[in-house]
Design a protein around this motif. Structure first.
Motif, PDB file in Angstrom:
ATOM      1  N   THR A  81      17.740  -5.471  37.840  1.00  0.00           N
ATOM      2  CA  THR A  81      18.473  -5.988  38.986  1.00  0.00           C
ATOM      3  C   THR A  81      19.734  -6.703  38.528  1.00  0.00           C
TER       4      THR A  81
ATOM      5  N   THR B 143      21.613  -9.697  49.331  1.00  0.00           N
ATOM      6  CA  THR B 143      20.730  -8.782  48.604  1.00  0.00           C
ATOM      7  C   THR B 143      19.264  -9.205  48.653  1.00  0.00           C
ATOM      8  N   ARG B 144      19.027 -10.519  48.653  1.00  0.00           N
ATOM      9  CA  ARG B 144      17.651 -11.017  48.704  1.00  0.00           C
ATOM     10  C   ARG B 144      17.605 -12.310  49.504  1.00  0.00           C
TER      11      ARG B 144
ATOM     12  N   LEU C 249      14.257 -16.138  43.253  1.00  0.00           N
ATOM     13  CA  LEU C 249      15.674 -15.773  43.349  1.00  0.00           C
ATOM     14  C   LEU C 249      16.518 -16.432  42.275  1.00  0.00           C
TER      15      LEU C 249
ATOM     16  N   PRO D 247      18.668  -9.005  54.131  1.00  0.00           N
ATOM     17  CA  PRO D 247      19.242  -8.124  53.113  1.00  0.00           C
ATOM     18  C   PRO D 247      19.985  -6.952  53.744  1.00  0.00           C
TER      19      PRO D 247
END
Length: 512
Positions: free
Chosen positions: A2, A35-36, A43, A471
């Protein structure tokens, strides 16, 4: 593997507003997108060497606010010229105009925006006699907060009145009082309009002000202005710090059609919105179209600024050309007529909008829900809903029938919140929505916040990319220094500490 985040908001109380009571601890952003959203511990592993990490220290994170109805250039004018909003008396308003007169070259117009005589406990507008006391070398103009009334001194009367519609010029004994309304007031505003360079100065001031209040997008009502060009120039220069939907006045329709534009055209941060039109006036000016007389003027029921037949012709032309239509309607008769017109025109996800809908009847509200019509409401107007407020003065006991946010929500009407610049401050609007006088006028905190985020996004066909913290959506975010849920009676006292647009920090309250 990621990729690391560009921006990480952590140690936060993230309210996604996507689902009831859904909260998380952190938000990760990359390439302008969320994205998250999730647990801060997890995170935090997305932090890289170049990641900007913001420790929110438990503060509330929300989707960025979208003001669905504002006049951005006029906000800039208020910031640059005399700001008459909040003046505590007629004398205080005149003093602010005097200060402005001292600051401009002799002979230049002296202009103030945002006065509200009801805040002074009075019912009379500023007149030429009041403004003559400014004793300026050039014309003096004071614009009422609702933009439907302008007050002129004697110099301004001599300069402007002969070119204004007779119906819009108030007179006593045959002589102009200095008060002009509706189209005549608009003509005065047009005469005072700045050039492109001046417009850019105003819009820069307005966007700074908006970002400081958590605003990441506006639906701007534009007419005969350099604003559309300036917005695109600012965007091309990477100087536009919010998203803009341009709701063009109806007299632009032919030009827009000729250039091949329609609703949702555009890219970057500037897009084409709706065609905006009036149908009636305002309650403050006693020009909103009512089915029953005004309490303080028994012979008056308001007036049509655009008659019903003319409005229907415009609706057919605009909708046929691919435009959403946003119709200003305040009085119950005007709202009912607009809703009937929208509901009887076949459409596919047109999302036509009633702007204000202040005195919508039960029948109109139910029909709005059935026809998927958007109610573009200004919850800050509840400032006038008290027993001694403007609504009581103008319409008596019917004040409890104004801005029935709860009734609209219960009926299933799509709510989009905006400010109309009175003032441009979403937390002030949310405060008034949550603390309105009656149950029919109130919303819960979550509902009110959703109307200022996802609801406004929906009104702009943007719900798939804006309005919630999820997201894939654009990273338009705001951080508050307090929780509206924990301080429902003090929401307007809560400060914005950070505003993010496209993953870029456009306002940081910690900066000196």
């Amino acid at each position: 593997m990621t990729a690391p985040a560009d921006l990480l908001l952590t140690n936060a109380e993230v309210h996604t507003l996507a689902r009831p009571d859904e909260t998380h601890d952190a938000v990760a952003v990359r390439d302008g997108r969320i994205t998250r959203v999730g647990d801060a511990y997890e995170l935090d592993f997305l932090a890289g060497v170049d990641t900007r990490i913001v420790d929110c220290d438990g503060r509330v994170v929300l989707p960025g606010f979208i003001d669905a109805h504002t006049h951005f250039e006029l906000l800039g004018r208020k910031l640059v010229h005399a700001d008459l909003s909040g003046a505590e008396s007629r004398v205080a308003a005149i003093d602010r105009l005097r200060d402005r007169a001292d600051a401009v070259p002799a002979g230049d117009p002296v202009v103030g925006y945002g006065y509200d005589e009801t805040e002074w406990g009075e019912s009379d507008y500023l007149t030429r006699a009041d403004l003559d006391a400014v004793d300026a070398a050039g014309p003096v103009v004071a614009v009422r907060e609702d933009l439907h009334v302008a007050s002129l001194d004697s110099t301004a009367v001599e300069r402007f009145v002969d070119d204004l519609s007779e119906a819009g010029v108030r007179r006593e004994g045959g002589e102009p009082t200095g008060v002009v309304v509706e189209g005549a007031a608009g003509a005065v505003l047009d005469a005072l309009a700045p050039d492109a360079e001046g417009t850019a100065e105003l819009l820069r001031a307005a966007q700074r002000y908006a970002n400081e209040r958590g605003v990441t997008g506006v639906h701007d009502m534009v007419r005969r202005s350099h604003a559309p060009r300036v917005y695109r120039d600012l965007d091309a220069a990477d100087e536009l710090t919010l998203r803009v939907r341009l709701n063009y006045w109806a007299d632009h329709l032919d030009a827009l059609v000729e250039t091949g534009l329609r609703t949702n055209h555009g890219d970057g941060r500037v897009r084409v919105g709706a065609i905006k039109t009036f149908t009636d006036g305002s309650l403050g000016g006693r020009t909103a179209k009512l089915s029953e007389p005004y309490a303080d003027a028994p012979d008056e029921r308001g007036e049509w600024t655009v008659p019903p037949a003319e409005f229907r012709d415009l609706l057919d032309s605009a909708a046929g050309a691919g435009f959403q239509v946003a119709a200003h309607a305040i009085g119950d008769e005007a709202v009912g007529d607009v809703v009937d017109a929208f509901a009887t025109r076949p459409s596919t996800d047109a999302r036509h909008r009633v702007e204000h809908a202040e005195l919508a009847s039960d029948a109109a509200i139910d029909r709005m829900a059935e026809a998927d019509i958007v109610a573009s409401i200004q919850p800050n107007f509840h400032r006038w809903a008290g027993e001694d407020g403007l609504y009581a003065a103008r319409i008596g006991d019917r004040r409890t029938e104004t801005n029935r946010l709860g009734r609209l929500a219960d009926a299933g009407v799509h709510l989009a919140f905006g400010s109309d610049g009175m003032p441009l401050d979403p937390l002030v609007g949310v405060h008034h929505a949550v603390n309105a006088p009656t149950a029919d006028q109130r919303l819960g905190v979550t509902e009110a916040l959703r109307a200022y985020t996802l609801g406004s996004a929906y009104a702009g066909f943007d719900e798939d990319r804006l309005g919630t913290v999820e997201p894939g959506k654009y990273a338009d975010l705001v951080v508050l220094d307090g929780s509206p849920w924990e301080r429902p009676g003090e929401i307007r006292e809560i400060d914005v500490t950070l505003t993010v647009v496209d993953g870029e920090v456009v306002y940081d309250g910690s900066d000196p």
